[in-house]
Design a protein around this motif. Structure first.
Motif, PDB file in Angstrom:
ATOM      1  N   HIS A  32       0.829  -1.203   0.000  1.00 45.48           N
ATOM      2  CA  HIS A  32       0.000   0.000   0.000  1.00 45.48           C
ATOM      3  C   HIS A  32       0.868   1.260   0.000  1.00 45.48           C
ATOM      4  CE1 HIS A  32      -3.087  -2.909   1.023  1.00 45.48           C
ATOM      5  NE2 HIS A  32      -4.009  -1.985   0.829  1.00 45.48           N
ATOM      6  N   ALA A  33       1.938   1.245   0.770  1.00 42.13           N
ATOM      7  CA  ALA A  33       2.829   2.413   0.832  1.00 42.13           C
ATOM      8  C   ALA A  33       3.493   2.667  -0.521  1.00 42.13           C
ATOM      9  CB  ALA A  33       3.882   2.221   1.919  1.00 42.13           C
ATOM     10  N   ASP A  34       3.961   1.610  -1.169  1.00 44.74           N
ATOM     11  CA  ASP A  34       4.561   1.761  -2.502  1.00 44.74           C
ATOM     12  C   ASP A  34       3.533   2.257  -3.508  1.00 44.74           C
ATOM     13  OD1 ASP A  34       7.051   0.892  -1.628  1.00 44.74           O
ATOM     14  OD2 ASP A  34       6.723  -1.182  -2.273  1.00 44.74           O
ATOM     15  N   PHE A  35       2.334   1.711  -3.445  1.00 45.74           N
ATOM     16  CA  PHE A  35       1.276   2.118  -4.365  1.00 45.74           C
ATOM     17  C   PHE A  35       0.927   3.594  -4.170  1.00 45.74           C
ATOM     18  CE2 PHE A  35      -3.141   2.544  -5.745  1.00 45.74           C
ATOM     19  CZ  PHE A  35      -3.081   1.956  -6.996  1.00 45.74           C
ATOM     20  N   LEU A  36       0.853   4.014  -2.926  1.00 40.65           N
ATOM     21  CA  LEU A  36       0.567   5.420  -2.639  1.00 40.65           C
ATOM     22  C   LEU A  36       1.646   6.311  -3.240  1.00 40.65           C
ATOM     23  CD1 LEU A  36      -1.072   7.631  -1.159  1.00 40.65           C
ATOM     24  CD2 LEU A  36       0.289   7.104   0.889  1.00 40.65           C
ATOM     25  N   ARG A  37       2.888   5.940  -3.037  1.00 38.63           N
ATOM     26  CA  ARG A  37       4.014   6.760  -3.497  1.00 38.63           C
ATOM     27  C   ARG A  37       4.184   6.710  -5.011  1.00 38.63           C
ATOM     28  NH1 ARG A  37       8.790   4.894  -4.395  1.00 38.63           N
ATOM     29  NH2 ARG A  37       8.510   3.067  -3.077  1.00 38.63           N
ATOM     30  N   ARG A  38       4.120   5.516  -5.587  1.00 42.15           N
ATOM     31  CA  ARG A  38       4.441   5.358  -7.010  1.00 42.15           C
ATOM     32  C   ARG A  38       3.272   5.596  -7.954  1.00 42.15           C
ATOM     33  NH1 ARG A  38       6.920  -0.380  -7.274  1.00 42.15           N
ATOM     34  NH2 ARG A  38       6.565  -0.002  -9.469  1.00 42.15           N
ATOM     35  N   ILE A  39       2.065   5.289  -7.521  1.00 43.38           N
ATOM     36  CA  ILE A  39       0.898   5.386  -8.410  1.00 43.38           C
ATOM     37  C   ILE A  39      -0.020   6.542  -8.007  1.00 43.38           C
ATOM     38  CG2 ILE A  39      -1.139   4.201  -9.317  1.00 43.38           C
ATOM     39  CD1 ILE A  39       1.476   2.883 -10.265  1.00 43.38           C
ATOM     40  N   MET A  40      -0.464   6.526  -6.759  1.00 48.71           N
ATOM     41  CA  MET A  40      -1.507   7.477  -6.365  1.00 48.71           C
ATOM     42  C   MET A  40      -1.036   8.919  -6.292  1.00 48.71           C
ATOM     43  SD  MET A  40      -3.949   5.449  -3.688  1.00 48.71           S
ATOM     44  CE  MET A  40      -4.918   6.893  -3.366  1.00 48.71           C
ATOM     45  N   ARG A  41       0.100   9.175  -5.710  1.00 54.23           N
ATOM     46  CA  ARG A  41       0.562  10.571  -5.598  1.00 54.23           C
ATOM     47  C   ARG A  41       0.731  11.218  -6.968  1.00 54.23           C
ATOM     48  NH1 ARG A  41      -0.687  13.581  -1.348  1.00 54.23           N
ATOM     49  NH2 ARG A  41      -0.182  12.530   0.573  1.00 54.23           N
ATOM     50  N   PRO A  42       1.431  10.579  -7.915  1.00 59.26           N
ATOM     51  CA  PRO A  42       1.527  11.192  -9.242  1.00 59.26           C
ATOM     52  C   PRO A  42       0.163  11.308  -9.934  1.00 59.26           C
ATOM     53  CG  PRO A  42       3.209   9.491  -8.982  1.00 59.26           C
ATOM     54  CD  PRO A  42       2.297   9.392  -7.797  1.00 59.26           C
ATOM     55  N   ALA A  43      -0.698  10.314  -9.749  1.00 57.28           N
ATOM     56  CA  ALA A  43      -2.024  10.353 -10.367  1.00 57.28           C
ATOM     57  C   ALA A  43      -2.868  11.473  -9.774  1.00 57.28           C
ATOM     58  CB  ALA A  43      -2.724   9.000 -10.191  1.00 57.28           C
ATOM     59  N   ALA A  44      -2.784  11.638  -8.455  1.00 51.35           N
ATOM     60  CA  ALA A  44      -3.544  12.710  -7.800  1.00 51.35           C
ATOM     61  C   ALA A  44      -3.049  14.080  -8.253  1.00 51.35           C
ATOM     62  CB  ALA A  44      -3.447  12.570  -6.281  1.00 51.35           C
ATOM     63  N   ALA A  45      -1.747  14.221  -8.399  1.00 50.16           N
ATOM     64  CA  ALA A  45      -1.189  15.494  -8.869  1.00 50.16           C
ATOM     65  C   ALA A  45      -1.661  15.785 -10.298  1.00 50.16           C
ATOM     66  CB  ALA A  45       0.337  15.460  -8.801  1.00 50.16           C
ATOM     67  N   TRP A  46      -1.668  14.763 -11.131  1.00 53.28           N
ATOM     68  CA  TRP A  46      -2.144  14.932 -12.509  1.00 53.28           C
ATOM     69  C   TRP A  46      -3.619  15.342 -12.520  1.00 53.28           C
ATOM     70  CZ3 TRP A  46      -5.943  12.757 -15.510  1.00 53.28           C
ATOM     71  CH2 TRP A  46      -5.893  13.051 -16.871  1.00 53.28           C
ATOM     72  N   ALA A  47      -4.450  14.676 -11.726  1.00 56.96           N
ATOM     73  CA  ALA A  47      -5.883  14.982 -11.690  1.00 56.96           C
ATOM     74  C   ALA A  47      -6.135  16.394 -11.178  1.00 56.96           C
ATOM     75  CB  ALA A  47      -6.631  13.958 -10.829  1.00 56.96           C
ATOM     76  N   GLU A  48      -5.334  16.835 -10.232  1.00 57.24           N
ATOM     77  CA  GLU A  48      -5.496  18.205  -9.742  1.00 57.24           C
ATOM     78  C   GLU A  48      -5.094  19.218 -10.809  1.00 57.24           C
ATOM     79  OE1 GLU A  48      -4.551  21.130  -5.969  1.00 57.24           O
ATOM     80  OE2 GLU A  48      -3.749  19.083  -5.941  1.00 57.24           O
ATOM     81  N   GLN A  49      -4.014  18.957 -11.493  1.00 58.58           N
ATOM     82  CA  GLN A  49      -3.568  19.869 -12.547  1.00 58.58           C
ATOM     83  C   GLN A  49      -4.548  19.869 -13.720  1.00 58.58           C
ATOM     84  OE1 GLN A  49       0.243  18.926 -14.267  1.00 58.58           O
ATOM     85  NE2 GLN A  49       0.391  20.906 -15.289  1.00 58.58           N
ATOM     86  N   ALA A  50      -5.048  18.711 -14.088  1.00 60.55           N
ATOM     87  CA  ALA A  50      -5.920  18.585 -15.253  1.00 60.55           C
ATOM     88  C   ALA A  50      -7.319  19.143 -15.014  1.00 60.55           C
ATOM     89  CB  ALA A  50      -6.017  17.119 -15.679  1.00 60.55           C
ATOM     90  N   ALA A  51      -7.845  18.946 -13.806  1.00 62.23           N
ATOM     91  CA  ALA A  51      -9.252  19.304 -13.583  1.00 62.23           C
ATOM     92  C   ALA A  51      -9.518  19.942 -12.226  1.00 62.23           C
ATOM     93  CB  ALA A  51     -10.127  18.062 -13.747  1.00 62.23           C
ATOM     94  N   GLY A  52      -8.484  20.286 -11.491  1.00 63.18           N
ATOM     95  CA  GLY A  52      -8.693  20.931 -10.198  1.00 63.18           C
ATOM     96  C   GLY A  52      -9.242  20.011  -9.127  1.00 63.18           C
ATOM     97  N   ILE A  53      -9.067  18.707  -9.291  1.00 58.89           N
ATOM     98  CA  ILE A  53      -9.589  17.729  -8.327  1.00 58.89           C
ATOM     99  C   ILE A  53      -8.583  17.575  -7.192  1.00 58.89           C
ATOM    100  CG2 ILE A  53     -10.318  15.342  -7.988  1.00 58.89           C
ATOM    101  CD1 ILE A  53     -10.932  15.344 -11.051  1.00 58.89           C
ATOM    102  N   ARG A  54      -8.982  18.006  -6.007  1.00 64.09           N
ATOM    103  CA  ARG A  54      -8.092  17.941  -4.845  1.00 64.09           C
ATOM    104  C   ARG A  54      -8.274  16.624  -4.105  1.00 64.09           C
ATOM    105  NH1 ARG A  54      -6.522  23.220  -2.156  1.00 64.09           N
ATOM    106  NH2 ARG A  54      -5.890  24.361  -4.006  1.00 64.09           N
ATOM    107  N   SER A  55      -7.203  16.213  -3.470  1.00 63.43           N
ATOM    108  CA  SER A  55      -7.228  14.971  -2.700  1.00 63.43           C
ATOM    109  C   SER A  55      -6.682  15.218  -1.306  1.00 63.43           C
ATOM    110  CB  SER A  55      -6.410  13.892  -3.408  1.00 63.43           C
ATOM    111  OG  SER A  55      -7.063  13.505  -4.590  1.00 63.43           O
ATOM    112  N   SER A  56      -7.527  15.058  -0.339  1.00 64.62           N
ATOM    113  CA  SER A  56      -7.152  15.180   1.068  1.00 64.62           C
ATOM    114  C   SER A  56      -6.540  13.862   1.541  1.00 64.62           C
ATOM    115  CB  SER A  56      -8.405  15.475   1.888  1.00 64.62           C
ATOM    116  OG  SER A  56      -9.294  14.376   1.795  1.00 64.62           O
ATOM    117  N   PRO A  57      -5.895  13.865   2.700  1.00 59.82           N
ATOM    118  CA  PRO A  57      -5.424  12.594   3.268  1.00 59.82           C
ATOM    119  C   PRO A  57      -6.569  11.590   3.444  1.00 59.82           C
ATOM    120  CG  PRO A  57      -4.389  14.418   4.412  1.00 59.82           C
ATOM    121  CD  PRO A  57      -5.439  15.013   3.494  1.00 59.82           C
ATOM    122  N   GLU A  58      -7.751  12.085   3.781  1.00 58.58           N
ATOM    123  CA  GLU A  58      -8.910  11.190   3.953  1.00 58.58           C
ATOM    124  C   GLU A  58      -9.299  10.543   2.627  1.00 58.58           C
ATOM    125  OE1 GLU A  58      -8.610  14.107   7.109  1.00 58.58           O
ATOM    126  OE2 GLU A  58      -8.875  14.445   4.961  1.00 58.58           O
ATOM    127  N   ALA A  59      -9.287  11.321   1.554  1.00 57.19           N
ATOM    128  CA  ALA A  59      -9.612  10.770   0.230  1.00 57.19           C
ATOM    129  C   ALA A  59      -8.547   9.775  -0.208  1.00 57.19           C
ATOM    130  CB  ALA A  59      -9.750  11.892  -0.792  1.00 57.19           C
TER     131      ALA A  59
END
Length: 168
Positions: A3-30
């Motif tokens: 889970h830690a690797d997935f968060l670091r390698r997949i989710m963090r870059p994906a969340a950053a892309w989604a925020e840049q592309a469409a303004g979708i923010r991700s909280s620690p809870e999300a």
């Protein structure tokens, strides 16, 4: 992948892309909730559903979106359709269910963005405890055909540890 690797390698870059592309923010809870879902749905490993006979099933991405399921149908939800179209535009994907469904298997940013948008359609706040998170996942948003409560508890705990460690 842990889970830690997935968060670091997949989710963090994906969340950053989604925020840049469409303004979708991700909280620690999300992030915690969606990390638990990825663990539950794909073991943070499978980009498509693997059936008992070894064949590919109808779900795609680490979050296992089906072509007619809620994750793809955020394209038509009043609260999320504009952001879903922005994600599609940024990914050069036609904003139609069949096209998005095919694309989310390999485009982690698009897949994460659509999973995050599905979470935005829930009328309740993002759950911060395991039992309400299970209800949100199993009964309202993902509604798996064969829910596995015991696996959810382990995935929720692993997601909680990973997000807490990253933000510490």
């Amino acid at each position: 992948m842990t889970h830690a690797d997935f968060l670091r390698r997949i989710m963090r870059p994906a969340a950053a892309w989604a925020e840049q592309a469409a303004g979708i923010r991700s909280s620690p809870e999300a992030l915690r909730f969606l990390l638990a879902v990825a663990g539950q749905e794909s073991a943070c490993t499978h980009r498509f559903q693997i059936l008992a006979n070894g064949n590919a099933g109808p779900a795609r991405s680490f979050w296992q979106g089906e072509q007619t399921g809620g994750m793809i149908l955020v394209l038509r939800h009043g609260k999320t359709s504009a952001m879903a179209r922005q994600l599609c535009d940024a990914a050069s994907v036609r904003p139609e269910p069949a096209h998005v469904w095919r694309a989310i298997e390999g485009h982690d940013g698009l897949a994460y963005g659509f999973a995050r948008l599905l979470l935005l359609t829930d009328p309740y706040k993002i759950p911060v405890d395991q039992a309400p998170a299970w209800e949100c996942y199993a009964e309202r948003l993902w509604r798996p055909g064969r829910p596995h409560r015991g696996a959810w508890e382990a995935n929720w705990d692993a997601a909680s540890v990973a997000v807490r460690a990253e933000t510490a």
